[in-house]
Design a protein around this motif. Structure first.
Motif, PDB file in Angstrom:
ATOM      1  N   GLU A  86       0.580  -1.244  -0.137  1.00 55.09           N
ATOM      2  CA  GLU A  86      -0.012  -0.251   0.474  1.00 55.09           C
ATOM      3  C   GLU A  86       0.824   0.892   0.040  1.00 55.09           C
ATOM      4  O   GLU A  86       1.484   1.458   0.359  1.00 55.09           O
ATOM      5  CB  GLU A  86      -0.401   0.097   1.158  1.00 55.09           C
ATOM      6  N   GLY A  87       0.271   2.223  -0.983  1.00 54.53           N
ATOM      7  CA  GLY A  87       1.350   3.670  -1.210  1.00 54.53           C
ATOM      8  C   GLY A  87       1.725   3.528  -2.109  1.00 54.53           C
ATOM      9  O   GLY A  87       2.145   5.364  -2.076  1.00 54.53           O
ATOM     10  N   LEU A  88       2.300   2.599  -2.873  1.00 57.06           N
ATOM     11  CA  LEU A  88       3.578   3.034  -4.168  1.00 57.06           C
ATOM     12  C   LEU A  88       2.282   2.197  -5.135  1.00 57.06           C
ATOM     13  O   LEU A  88       2.488   1.016  -4.841  1.00 57.06           O
ATOM     14  CB  LEU A  88       4.373   2.072  -3.946  1.00 57.06           C
ATOM     15  N   TYR A  89       2.085   3.328  -6.634  1.00 50.71           N
ATOM     16  CA  TYR A  89       1.140   2.513  -7.189  1.00 50.71           C
ATOM     17  C   TYR A  89       1.814   1.419  -7.620  1.00 50.71           C
ATOM     18  O   TYR A  89       0.930   0.046  -8.274  1.00 50.71           O
ATOM     19  CB  TYR A  89       0.432   3.700  -8.381  1.00 50.71           C
ATOM     20  N   GLY A  90       3.166   1.355  -8.497  1.00 49.43           N
ATOM     21  CA  GLY A  90       3.281  -0.077  -9.043  1.00 49.43           C
ATOM     22  C   GLY A  90       3.771  -0.828  -8.594  1.00 49.43           C
ATOM     23  O   GLY A  90       3.339  -2.052  -8.697  1.00 49.43           O
ATOM     24  N   PRO A 117     -12.993  10.859 -12.705  1.00 52.63           N
ATOM     25  CA  PRO A 117     -13.395   9.957 -14.016  1.00 52.63           C
ATOM     26  C   PRO A 117     -12.814   8.623 -13.534  1.00 52.63           C
ATOM     27  O   PRO A 117     -13.604   7.663 -13.715  1.00 52.63           O
ATOM     28  CB  PRO A 117     -12.910  10.235 -14.918  1.00 52.63           C
ATOM     29  N   GLY A 118     -12.247   8.212 -12.656  1.00 50.38           N
ATOM     30  CA  GLY A 118     -12.141   6.433 -11.780  1.00 50.38           C
ATOM     31  C   GLY A 118     -10.488   6.140 -12.793  1.00 50.38           C
ATOM     32  O   GLY A 118     -10.287   6.889 -14.079  1.00 50.38           O
ATOM     33  N   PRO A 119     -10.387   4.813 -12.506  1.00 46.35           N
ATOM     34  CA  PRO A 119      -9.502   4.034 -13.579  1.00 46.35           C
ATOM     35  C   PRO A 119      -9.898   4.082 -14.606  1.00 46.35           C
ATOM     36  O   PRO A 119     -10.989   3.995 -14.858  1.00 46.35           O
ATOM     37  CB  PRO A 119      -9.229   2.836 -12.684  1.00 46.35           C
ATOM     38  N   HIS A 175      -3.209   1.423 -13.198  1.00 48.93           N
ATOM     39  CA  HIS A 175      -2.757   2.219 -11.587  1.00 48.93           C
ATOM     40  C   HIS A 175      -2.120   2.790 -11.264  1.00 48.93           C
ATOM     41  O   HIS A 175      -1.370   3.363 -10.453  1.00 48.93           O
ATOM     42  CB  HIS A 175      -3.550   0.812 -10.563  1.00 48.93           C
ATOM     43  N   THR A 176      -1.180   1.979 -12.018  1.00 45.80           N
ATOM     44  CA  THR A 176       0.229   2.357 -11.357  1.00 45.80           C
ATOM     45  C   THR A 176       0.238   3.588 -11.968  1.00 45.80           C
ATOM     46  O   THR A 176       1.101   4.910 -11.601  1.00 45.80           O
ATOM     47  CB  THR A 176       1.800   1.311 -12.719  1.00 45.80           C
TER      48      THR A 176
END
Length: 156
Positions: free
Chosen positions: A16-20, A132-134, A109-110
């Protein structure tokens, strides 16, 4: 919550906290029925509070897997922001539709598209901030083909 679900929740909390890192972890959990996120995998390491994933070690530990599995894992390892690089065109060309979709969701997500905001000009001239969301969502992947159940849970 089952043992497998608890393990996956712990891995998600670790990332959690790092998108990649979140995206790479989610790929391991969702791809190939989650078997590459199991504690028995050589890149999943125990700690006092659960497990962590050594994404940089994945490419050197995939020799006995199928071509599609290796490509999927190479992409996964490259998302972590570690030392792994990947020829994305070659890797994507060898994946089935379900796993390509998971990779698209991971890339979105990344890039942080689930957090993007945009200004929209309303008809009255006012401005609105929209989220707008993912661009591609994890839950939109086609269902996996029928496979044997995961009886026995973790470490198959």
């Amino acid at each position: 919550m089952t043992e497998v679900q608890e393990h996956h929740a712990q891995l998600r909390a670790w990332a959690e906290g790092l998108y990649g890192l979140e995206a790479a972890t989610e790929l391991l959990i969702r791809g190939f029925n989650g078997r590459f996120a199991d504690p028995g995998c050589p890149w999943v390491h125990p700690t006092a509070s659960g497990h962590w994933i050594d994404f940089d070690s994945i490419p050197s530990l995939t020799g006995a897997l199928s071509g599609g599995e290796r490509r999927f894992l190479q992409i996964t390892a490259a998302l972590d922001d570690g030392v792994t690089t990947v020829n994305l065109g070659r890797c994507l060309a060898g994946l089935d539709r379900q796993h390509v979709h998971l990779v698209l969701a991971a890339v979105a997500h990344t890039a942080g598209t689930h957090q993007h905001q945009q200004l929209t000009v309303r008809h009255d001239g006012g401005l609105t901030v929209d989220r707008p969301g993912p661009m591609s969502r994890w839950d939109q992947a086609p269902p996996p083909p029928e496979t044997p159940s995961r009886e026995g849970g973790i470490g198959r």
